[in-house]
Design an enzyme around this catalytic site. Structure first.
Site, mmCIF file in Angstrom:
data_model
loop_
_atom_site.group_PDB
_atom_site.id
_atom_site.type_symbol
_atom_site.label_atom_id
_atom_site.label_comp_id
_atom_site.label_asym_id
_atom_site.label_seq_id
_atom_site.Cartn_x
_atom_site.Cartn_y
_atom_site.Cartn_z
ATOM 1 N N ASP A 114 0.820 -1.208 0.000
ATOM 2 C CA ASP A 114 0.000 0.000 0.000
ATOM 3 C C ASP A 114 0.853 1.256 0.000
ATOM 4 O OD1 ASP A 114 -2.117 1.708 0.097
ATOM 5 O OD2 ASP A 114 -2.594 1.356 2.201
ATOM 6 N N ASP A 335 -1.745 5.296 -5.469
ATOM 7 C CA ASP A 335 -2.125 4.388 -4.385
ATOM 8 C C ASP A 335 -2.283 2.947 -4.857
ATOM 9 O OD1 ASP A 335 -3.037 3.206 -2.116
ATOM 10 O OD2 ASP A 335 -4.907 4.309 -1.993
#
Ligand SMILES: *[C@@H]1O[C@H](CO)[C@@H](O)[C@H](O)[C@H]1NC(C)=O
Ligand SMILES: *[C@@H]1O[C@H](CO)[C@@H](O)[C@H](O)[C@H]1NC(C)=O
Ligand SMILES: *[C@@H]1O[C@H](CO)[C@@H](O)[C@H](O)[C@H]1NC(C)=O
Ligand SMILES: *[C@@H]1O[C@H](CO)[C@@H](O)[C@H](O)[C@H]1NC(C)=O
Ligand SMILES: *[C@@H]1O[C@H](CO)[C@@H](O)[C@H](O)[C@H]1NC(C)=O
Ligand SMILES: *[C@@H]1O[C@H](CO)[C@@H](O)[C@H](O)[C@H]1NC(C)=O
Length: 449
Positions: A114, A335
């Site tokens: 992430d 992201d």
């Protein structure tokens, strides 16, 4: 069929694109105020010289191998050889999440990758799984892979601290902070501060046991005080304690230069993450390297983010879809933990209307849906003057079917008032270089396959 038709269109669009690129001026907007009640945030373009741009132009027009790509990263990179490579695996057939293996002490654990958060944690063996309201439900309902069987290698942080994080999709993870050696891609970060989560509201994939957060220290979520029932914990700004997340520690321990890069592969385990450099990824089009300044994204609830980097944020030149170009400037977060791309509402709507048949907004899902075999328009995000085309096979999720209408979800969603996000749908088409040392992002398109 769809793909071949589209490829023909792509060549034509690229020819047209060249003249568009010259016609519009580069960004003059310096500050963005995108406050909303739910996601108050602002972004400020960082004023700094971009010495790298010149050297990158030198690579235009010639195809070079990935070794010469490394040269763009600047002198600090060339001086050092230490780069750790690591496989990235998709957790679903449709490439909606990506995972990588990390060793915690002697245990190899599968973790979500992430770039949109900064904390690194694993779920602990006796963790409490809760529903959205905080009531206990069976552990299996949280959908984790195997829970971490060990303990903190070097004990708890003293005085005690806990992590409390709420992700953008509502998932909540909390637990005590401690220290452990974390090995990724052959690189061992000593005494990394991490969390062993013992209370979670989570909707997992039954494969990953935690998450590796690669964003900046300003986004870390540790607070003074032991891990307790959430109502007894203090998650106020004044109680927050910033710490050095995994990649920051890796750099400050001198293990790698301040750069990492990610090439994720849809529907396979052949994606690569390179710590300290660029992976030997295939299919790179090094004639089109886009270099963008990272910008400061200020989250109003987190004062530290007003002056420090937090997310990996860039301001694209705009978007192209079908024959239309939209060059309004907004910051976007890079992201890997988000599947879709989230765009300003009017642009998301316009792009979804370019699908044939046009995609309609289904508010139950906060997403757009169209016929599962719709014709997909060519869609590109424009970075540093280059068009980065999204792979048309990623633009309709054929396993996300609304049971009532039988329509499939598209990959372009409305981001409301922000933050806007370039998720996996974008990242699957590029090698993305997080050049932390230079405060720049670099993007190199990859061939569709
Ligand atoms: C990474 O993937 C390659 C190719 O699939 C494989 O040979 C290698 O063993 C993998 N490495 C790790 C650490 O899993
Ligand atoms: C993923 O790959 C497998 C095997 O290569 C293939 O059978 C499957 O159809 C692919 N799924 C998607 C969504 O492309
Ligand atoms: C890892 O395993 C080795 C050999 O079994 C053992 O000596 C060592 O203490 C273990 N380390 C940790 C952190 O558990
Ligand atoms: C990891 O390090 C060992 C020893 O330094 C080396 O033999 C091995 O090739 C490295 N593996 C990778 C994937 O870099
Ligand atoms: C995970 O496993 C549980 C129990 O076997 C199952 O109900 C659930 O659907 C699985 N979730 C996913 C995402 O595969
Ligand atoms: C979580 O860990 C803390 C610290 O070890 C402990 O006090 C707390 O009771 C644990 N909570 C649960 C739900 O296990």
């Amino acid at each position: 069929m769809l793909r071949d038709t589209w490829r023909g269109g792509l060549a034509l669009a690229l020819l047209l694109a060249g003249s568009f690129a010259a016609a519009y001026s580069r960004t003059d907007m310096q500050e963005f105020q995108l406050a909303s009640p739910t996601h108050p945030w602002t972004a400020t373009r960082v004023h700094r010289t971009t010495g790298n741009v010149q050297s990158i132009h030198g690579y235009r027009g010639s195809r070079t191998n990935s070794k010469s790509v490394a040269a763009i990263l600047g002198a600090h990179h060339r001086r050092t050889a230490s780069t750790g490579y690591e496989n990235i695996t998709t957790t679903t057939a449709y490439g909606t999440q990506y995972a990588t293996v990390a060793r915690w002490g002697n245990h190899s654990m599968m973790m979500l990758l992430d770039t949109g958060s900064a904390d690194t944690w694993l779920v602990w063996r006796d963790f409490l799984c809760t529903d959205y309201y905080g009531s206990e439900i069976p552990q299996v309902a949280c959908g984790f892979g195997p829970a971490f069987p060990g303990d903190f290698q070097y004990g708890y942080v003293t005085p005690q601290q806990h992590m409390y994080i709420q992700y953008g999709d509502g998932e909540v993870v909390t637990g005590p902070m401690g220290y452990a050696d974390i090995t990724v891609g052959n690189i061992t970060v000593k005494r990394q501060e991490v969390c062993l989560a013992n209370r979670t509201y989570w909707q997992g994939n039954n494969m990953t046991s935690g998450l590796m957060g690669l964003a900046w220290p300003a986004l870390t979520n540790a607070y003074f005080g032991p891990s307790e029932p959430p109502e007894d914990e203090d998650h106020s700004v004044g109680n927050r304690v910033e710490y050095s997340p995994l990649f920051t520690s890796m750099v400050s321990q001198g293990l790698v230069p301040p750069v990492f890069s990610i090439a994720i592969d849809r529907n396979s385990s052949s994606g690569i993450l390179a710590w300290g450099g660029i992976p030997p990824a295939s299919g790179l089009d090094t004639s089109r390297i886009a270099t963008m300044d990272m910008i400061i994204t200020s989250l109003i609830p987190v004062p530290a983010t007003a002056s420090e980097y937090s997310f990996y944020t860039i301001i694209p030149d705009g978007w192209q879809y079908d024959q239309a170009t939209d060059t309004k400037k907004y910051p976007y977060i890079m992201d890997s933990g988000t599947t879709l791309c989230y765009l300003p509402p009017s642009l998301a709507k316009a792009i979804n209307q370019a699908f044939q048949p046009e995609a309609v907004y289904l508010w139950m899902y906060s997403a757009y849906f169209t016929s599962c075999n719709a014709i997909v328009p060519p869609i590109a995000v424009i970075l540093n003057g280059f068009r980065f085309w999204l792979n048309p096979s990623d633009l309709i999720y054929r396993d996300m079917v609304d049971p009532i209408t039988n329509l499939c979800m598209t990959a372009i969603a409305s981001g409301g008032d922000g933050p806007y996000i370039l998720g996996d749908v974008f990242m699957q088409n590029a090698l993305v270089v997080f050049n932390v040392g230079a405060a720049q992002m670099q993007f190199i398109p990859r061939e569709f396959y």
